[in-house]
Structures are given as structure tokens and as C-alpha cells.
Motif scaffolding. Sequence first.
Motif, short mmCIF file in Angstrom:
data_model
loop_
_atom_site.label_atom_id
_atom_site.label_comp_id
_atom_site.label_asym_id
_atom_site.label_seq_id
_atom_site.Cartn_x
_atom_site.Cartn_y
_atom_site.Cartn_z
N LEU A 1 45.43 74.35 48.93
CA LEU A 1 45.63 72.92 49.18
C LEU A 1 44.49 72.13 48.53
CD1 LEU A 1 46.66 72.93 52.95
CD2 LEU A 1 48.14 72.45 51.01
N ASP A 2 44.79 71.48 47.41
CA ASP A 2 43.72 70.73 46.76
C ASP A 2 43.42 69.43 47.48
OD1 ASP A 2 46.01 69.42 46.16
OD2 ASP A 2 45.95 69.79 44.01
N GLU B 1 49.81 64.07 48.65
CA GLU B 1 48.88 62.98 48.33
C GLU B 1 47.95 62.70 49.50
OE1 GLU B 1 51.17 59.65 47.14
OE2 GLU B 1 51.95 60.63 45.34
N GLU B 2 48.45 62.86 50.76
CA GLU B 2 47.60 62.61 51.92
C GLU B 2 46.76 63.86 52.20
OE1 GLU B 2 49.95 61.57 55.23
OE2 GLU B 2 50.84 59.78 54.28
N TRP C 1 52.46 75.85 59.70
CA TRP C 1 51.92 74.93 60.69
C TRP C 1 51.48 73.56 60.13
CZ3 TRP C 1 52.92 75.99 65.46
CH2 TRP C 1 53.09 77.30 65.87
N VAL C 2 51.25 73.44 58.78
CA VAL C 2 50.87 72.15 58.22
C VAL C 2 52.13 71.41 57.81
CG1 VAL C 2 49.60 70.95 56.42
CG2 VAL C 2 48.64 73.02 57.46
N ARG C 3 52.40 70.29 58.44
CA ARG C 3 53.64 69.55 58.17
C ARG C 3 53.54 68.82 56.84
NH1 ARG C 3 53.69 66.57 63.88
NH2 ARG C 3 51.46 66.87 63.50
N GLU C 4 54.70 68.72 56.16
CA GLU C 4 54.75 68.06 54.85
C GLU C 4 54.36 66.60 54.99
OE1 GLU C 4 55.36 69.43 52.06
OE2 GLU C 4 55.99 71.41 52.68
N PHE D 1 42.62 66.27 63.71
CA PHE D 1 42.79 67.35 62.75
C PHE D 1 44.26 67.76 62.72
CE2 PHE D 1 38.39 67.62 64.09
CZ PHE D 1 37.71 67.76 62.88
N ASP D 2 44.69 68.18 61.51
CA ASP D 2 46.06 68.68 61.36
C ASP D 2 46.17 70.15 61.75
OD1 ASP D 2 47.32 66.28 60.21
OD2 ASP D 2 45.93 66.64 58.55
#
Length: 991
Positions: free
Chosen positions: A892-893, A866-867, A988-991, A915-916
Amino acid sequence: MFTAENNNTEAQPTNERLARYAALQRELAKSASAFVSATDAGSLAETIEHTLEEIGAAASFDHALLRLFDETGPLGTPVFYRHARGVRSRYDTLAESVGGGAIRTWEEQLSSGRPIFASDVEELSAELGDAKTRLIEAGVRSVCVAPISNENGTPFGLVAFASESFEVEWTPAEVEIVQTLAATVASALLRLELEQRARGTSVRLRETLEGTGAATWSWNVQTGSITIDERWARMLGYTVEDLKPVTIDTWKRLTEAGDLARAEAALREHFEGRSNRYDCEIRMRHRSGNWVWIHDRGRIMEWTEAGAPLLMFGTHIDISDRKAAEAETFKSHALLQSVFDGMDDGIAVLDNDFRIVRVNDWIERRYGSAEKLLGGECHQICRGRQRACSRCPVAAARETGTAAHADIGVALDSDHVMWVRLTVHPLKDDGGAISGYVEHVKDITEERKAGDALVAKKEELERFFTVSLDLLAIADVEGRFVRLNTAWEHTLGHPLEELEGRHFMELVHPEDREATENAIRRLARQQQVTEFVNRYRTADGSYRYIEWRSQPHGNLIYAAARDVTDRVEREEAALAASRAKSDFLANMSHELRTPLNGIVGFSDLLRQGDLPEPYGSYVENVYVSAETLMSLISDVLDFSKIEAGKLELEMQPVNLGELLRKAGQTVRMPCEKKGLELVVTTDPNLPHMVESDPTRLTQVVVNLLSNAVKFTEQGFVQLRAEVSRAKADAVTVRISVRDTGIGIEPQQREAIFESFTQADVSSTRKFGGTGLGLAISQRIVERLGSRLELDSTPGVGSTFRFDVELPLLAAADNTQPSPTGASAPAGDDAPAGGPAATADGETGVENANGGAPAADRTVDAHRRREEPVRILLAEDEHINALVTQKLIAELLDTADVETVGDGAKAVEAFSRGRFDLILMDVQMPNVDGYEAARRIRRSESEHSRTPIIALTAGVVEGERRRCLEAGMDDYVSKPVDLERLEGVLFKWVRE
């Protein structure tokens, strides 16, 4: 007194030393006969005084001293001393330094039998104590002291020669002469003592015989009974009563067996009338067990009527003392003879007419027996023929009255010549007239051969040194040329006379001087220096590259060098070409992969949509063609790097089981399309984490799997990994790929590992490929320390395998767990001809044909976020940026992507917001990705770190290392497709 010569010279030249040695030999030879001829204490004392005088004068010594430690010796005085004319007497000081309380010190120091000598008295042992101090006080500078020892080696006196005007460098030969003189004196003293003892014994025996009739006996030859007196019994330690009844058997029992046989033989001669009396010396056993020498004499006094011996009378005289004296006298004479015969050189004594009167063993062994030589002329020794030598030193010695010598070739036979150095010393009587000569013959054959060989070798080396094409040099450790060959003149253009003696550092290129000085220091430490290259200035001012191989020896350096300027220039040109090739490969990689990234990316996006046929097939073909083209480009670039020697391994931690699983996944879809069964079999003991190059190891395994799928129409393809050997810190894993394809003919098996080669030319048309895959794989496996092996049967299938040793990274349980939910084909054979399960109960078997990849479920998870996920994309190519954006959106929508066109803008954008994830192209204008990553890392706080993923179209070695060194976290090569990008986002992109 004697006259000392050359007293004002500090160091005697070699010729004077040789003259002194010759004089010592001459006087020793003269004195030897004098000592033998001495018959009493007076003549022996006179001989000692004369010998000290003559030897001291011959050798130019200042002082000569003979000291006996026993003050009551047979010569009447314990000290004999002579000094040179013009030198003050040091009798009191020198006599005291070796007498009184110092006697014990000298006895202890000389007890080993070795002489004490020193060119400088200060060098004498401190254990000499006061004796050393008194020598110094006496002004003595050099000294040689030899012990006078008895038969047991115990010193009872000494002989000393000393100099206070110059230091004597004592040679071993000179010291040996002083020792020989001491031994000669000792022998003469012992002989004199024994002769005096023997004469005393004779007097006592004569007085005993005259006063008592000696010991007497009578023997009844017929009955065997013997009558003896008390003296007879006492000689053997008995009384008459002890021996009764005394018979001939008593005499036989007490007589030594060997002597008894001689005595019985002498008795038979007397009984038979062949001798007028019985006379024999025998040993008889004393009561104490010792042997007593008895002179046994007798005569038959009565005969029987038949003419047989009846009664015999005789005497016993104890001659044990005489026998002992004779033994000592014999030993003394033997000692003198041994000195004469035991010399290492030949000695011959000549009379005044040059006839040989005596020779030692050395002469006899080489020129014949004494019987043959004695009485002959001296030239028979020297030449072996009946004519005198024109260079014979005997004639010179007679004319000059002094020693003369010459080197002469002596003909041993028709084929052999012995070279000798013949030295002749005149012997003079008391009036100074020559009475004979002593010839000293020294074998110098080997010395002559060695000298001739040395001259020949020197001439040979000189020729070699002159004609050698290499640069030969002798230099010192100070850095100066000592000698050079002519090749230096041709190479540097400087004349040899300018180079020799010159400090070669003046010619060395300034940039090479520090390395050259380090090399000289190593050589000064006696370390060899090889393959060292530096530059030398030529006469025209240019520089030549010189390669050295240098070997130190003491203060000199022996070197062979070579002008390698052409080779160095070729190597530099090759290095420049290699750099240009590497730059070209990097540029080609970037230029080719950049448009392919767009083709692969957009076609991959189109594949994800629901396109109607035949457009769906068209897009699939475009994607497959692009991937094939990318694989071909990678193979060609990899092979170019291998041929250039630029293939490098980047060792890092590797999850071996995961690597093998992913390698199997790469051929999952081609297997499904061909209806092949893909089986991955892993050993349950397979370690979890090892060290290797994951990229190259994966490349080899995927290459083998792709080949297996390509050349197999039906059946299965199996990837198998098993532990073949385990150690504490490493494990050897056998990785094999088996197929049921077309197989390879025996004559073609070696060729398939060569570049651009396939087993059959027709297979290229049918199956495709460049023929580089196996060649590249073989090179990579070799870098990993192994080699690809092949088993194949045409029409049945092939197995490729290699053993690789992998270091372990964890001490704990490092066993690869079995895949969850993996299914293995049942029975001995897999369905549709698949491989059997391993006999050792392996459970790590995965049927790779079914099931969706785990990453598919990851996509769904990210899509449900959602984020928003903020991603910074730095990419200068518009199409590549657009493709990457579309791929991110597909995965990733909720992604919020900000795109910039160079590294400077990426740094600026990062400074404005959070930035993530950052996707950073490494090749961008203005500021490239490496520098941008470094700037971003410098601006971050210690507790905040944004993942930076490198995007690169380059495939040169070290790309991943450069990315990590710049501060990036991961590495993705172009073309970027959904699967590659998905893995990065998942990681690398955390939940």
C-alpha cells in the motif's frame, strides 16, 4: 378354660415362638386322630371343644372360637368358645363380632380361602367394618382367622384364635397350622353330614324293600324276555309301557358298557355254579341322560331238563345316594390323609414302646416303604441301623413328658448323610399318661450345608480382609468407620482401635471435605462411587492420597481403597514438566521465529526488486532456506505438542473448496520449477461450508502435496476431493493426493508414518526432510476421526487418502460451485501423463500451473487508493517492526503507519487518533497484546470497531482462541511475508 402363659410380654422371643409352633404341631397331630374317630354330632362337638381348649393352652392364646354360619347345623350350636384362665370371657362380644349381620362380611372376606391374621387388629382391612370395631372393643390385639370351607371352597364357618394381652407375630407356619385345623374341622363336619345322609338313605331303602319288595324283575334266560314292575321303570325315569317290549337287550342297552362287562361276568359265574347268586352294582342310563347306580341282584329259580338256566328272579335297588355318600366319605378320609401325607416334613407315630405304627409319604420316600418300617423301632428311621442314638430326643420326651428335639445325621447310604431336625411330642391319654409319640422330621441338610458354607466363607473373607494389601473398609452413611483391615494402620500410622468407630471426616484434608461429603451423599442414595481421590491425615501430620471404589448396601458402605500418593506426586511432577515444556515451546517459538521474521521479510522484499544475477539467486536461496527452516521448526514443535498430548482442534466454519484451492496454490511454484502438472479435482456435490479445524486440515493436505512434489521428478500431482457419503447434517469427504513419483516398497509402508522415518535413508540426502510430516499428519487425521491410507507401486507412484466426516453449517444449497474458467485435461489421460477427469462428470477440475493469483490484482487496487490508510503497528522488536513497515509500504503506497513499542503505548496512540487497522504483536513488555486489545475494545463505542490483527511468533495450541477472546479479529503468525500480509489487508482494509 385353658391357661394362658407369658401374658405380660409384648413381643415373644424366638425360642418362645418355636415352642408355640411345636405345641401347635403336637396338638394338631393329636386332634387329627380324634376328629377321624368322631362318629356322631355329640362326639364331634366334644372333640371341637377339647381341641380349642388344648390348642389355646398350648399356644398361650387368650380366646379360641369356632363359628358355623348356619345356625341350624348338625352340631346343635353354631358357636364353640373357650378362653384362658384369668382372662375375662368375651363370648358375647366375640360371638356377635362373627355372628348376626357380620356373617356376610366374614363370608366375603374369607371367600378367597386365605386366612385373615394381624399382629395388631388395627391393621385389619377396613372392609371388616363393625366386626373389626367389635374386636377392638373386646380388647383383642392380635387375631388369626381361617375359613371352614366346603368342597367348592365356599366358607361355611371359621376358626379364630385371639390375644388381648400381647401381640402375636404370626409366622407362615403357625398360620398354616390354623388353616389345617380349619380344614380338619370342615372334613369332619362334611363326613358326619354324609354319614347321616347315608344312614337315612339306608333306612328308607330298607323300609321300601320291606314294604314294596324294591323293584323286581324276572328273566326267561332261554327266550330273553324280561318282566319288570313299575318301580324298576321309575328308577330310570320310564313307565313299563315306555320300555315294552322289555328284553335282555333293553337291560344291556341301558347299562354302562364297562359295568355291563362286569355284570355279564358275574352272571356267568352264577350260571356255572361258581357263585350261589348274581350280585353286581351297575350304572344304568336314566331317561334324563344321567347315570343311576343300581344294586342288581338275582338267582336262578328254574333250570331246563338239560341243566341250563331257565328262569331267573331278582331286584333292583337304587344306590345312587349311597354311592354319593361313599364318595364324600372317601373324599373326607382322603383329605385327612392328604394333610398327613402332604406335609413338607416327615411324620411318624410311635407307640409307647417306641415302635413305628404309622408314617407319612415323606418318611416312605426317604427311608423305605411303610411295610418295611411299621413295627420297627424309631432309631431305624433316624440312624438306619440297629442301635439307638445317644442324643435321641424320644428318651428326653419320655423323661420330661414334654417335646424334645435334636439335630441328627441320618446315614442314607455309605456316601450320603442327611441332617434332620427331629422333634418328638408325647401323646397323652385322658389320665395324662403317655400313650405314644409323634416324631416330626425336618430335612435341614441344605440349611446345614449353607451354614457350614457361610462359616467357611466368613473365615475365608476374614483371612482375605486381614492379609489384603489394599485398604479395605466398611463404613456407615453417617461417615464413620465400622471396620478396617490392618493395611490402614500401616498407611496412616493410627492404631485400628483409634480408627474404627471414628468419623473419618476428621482425617480428611480440609480442601477435600466438600467433595467427600458429596460422595457420601451419593452413596447414601445407593449410587456407586469409583475413582474418587481425597487426602487423609497420618499420625505424623502429613497427608496421603487415597483412591476409593465404594459400593453402598443399605446403611453401610463397602469400600476398597489404595494409597496413590506416589502416583499423584508423579502425575503432578509430570504435569509441571508438561507445563514447563509448553512454556519452553512457546518461548522457543517466539525466540526462533522473531529473527526468522526479519530474514523472511527482508529477503521477500529483496525478491520483489530487480536484482542482478547472481544476487537475485542468492536472495531467492536465502528466502527458500528461511522458509524451509521455518517448516522444520514448525514440524518439530508440532510433534512435541502431539507427543505431550497437547494437540487441540479449533473447530470453526470452513469454506472447503477455498481451503483446497489455497492448499494447491502452496505447491504451485515448486511444481512449475520441476515441470510437474498440478491438478485439483473437486466433486460438484462438495458442500460449500462445513465445520472443521482449517489450520490443521490445511496442514495435512499441504504436507501430502509437498511430499508428492518432493518425491516426483516428472508427471503430475493431483489433489482430489469427492463426497463418499452424505447425511442430513453431515457429509463424508474423501481427500486424496496422487503422484507419479518414486513410490514406496511394501515393507516400508507402515514405517513412514512413524516419527523421524522416511521410506529410504538415502532419500533424506536426496530430497531432504525430517521424517515428521507424515507422522504429524497421521496424528491430526486421527484427531479428525479418520486415518491415512496408502496405495503405492514402486516406480509408478503413490496415493495417500483419508475420509473425514464434516458437519454441515447451512440447510440451503451447500454445493461447492465449480471454479470459474477452470480447464481440465482433455481425453482419457492428462497431457504429459496427467490424471483423467472423473467418470461421474466432475467439473471442479483446476489446472493450477498457469495464471496469476487473484491477490496480485488486489495489490494493484490498494496501490491506486488516493486516501491514506492509517495503520497502527504495535511491535517491540525493531527489526520486525521495520520489516512489517516495508511490507506494508510494498503493498500500500498510501499507507500511513504509526509504530509503537508496547501495548500501553498502543492503547495511548489509539486514544489520540483514528486508525483503519491495528497490527498487534501479542508478546510485548509492560502490557502484552491481549490486554492492549481488551483495553481498546472497552474504550470503543458500540457503532465503531477497528479491526485488530494479532501478530505472533507463538505456535502453541489455543493461540487463535486467546486472540479472539481478547477481542482481536484475525490472526497472522510470523514470519510475515507479502502473501500473508496481503491477505489480511485485502480482507480488513475497506476500499
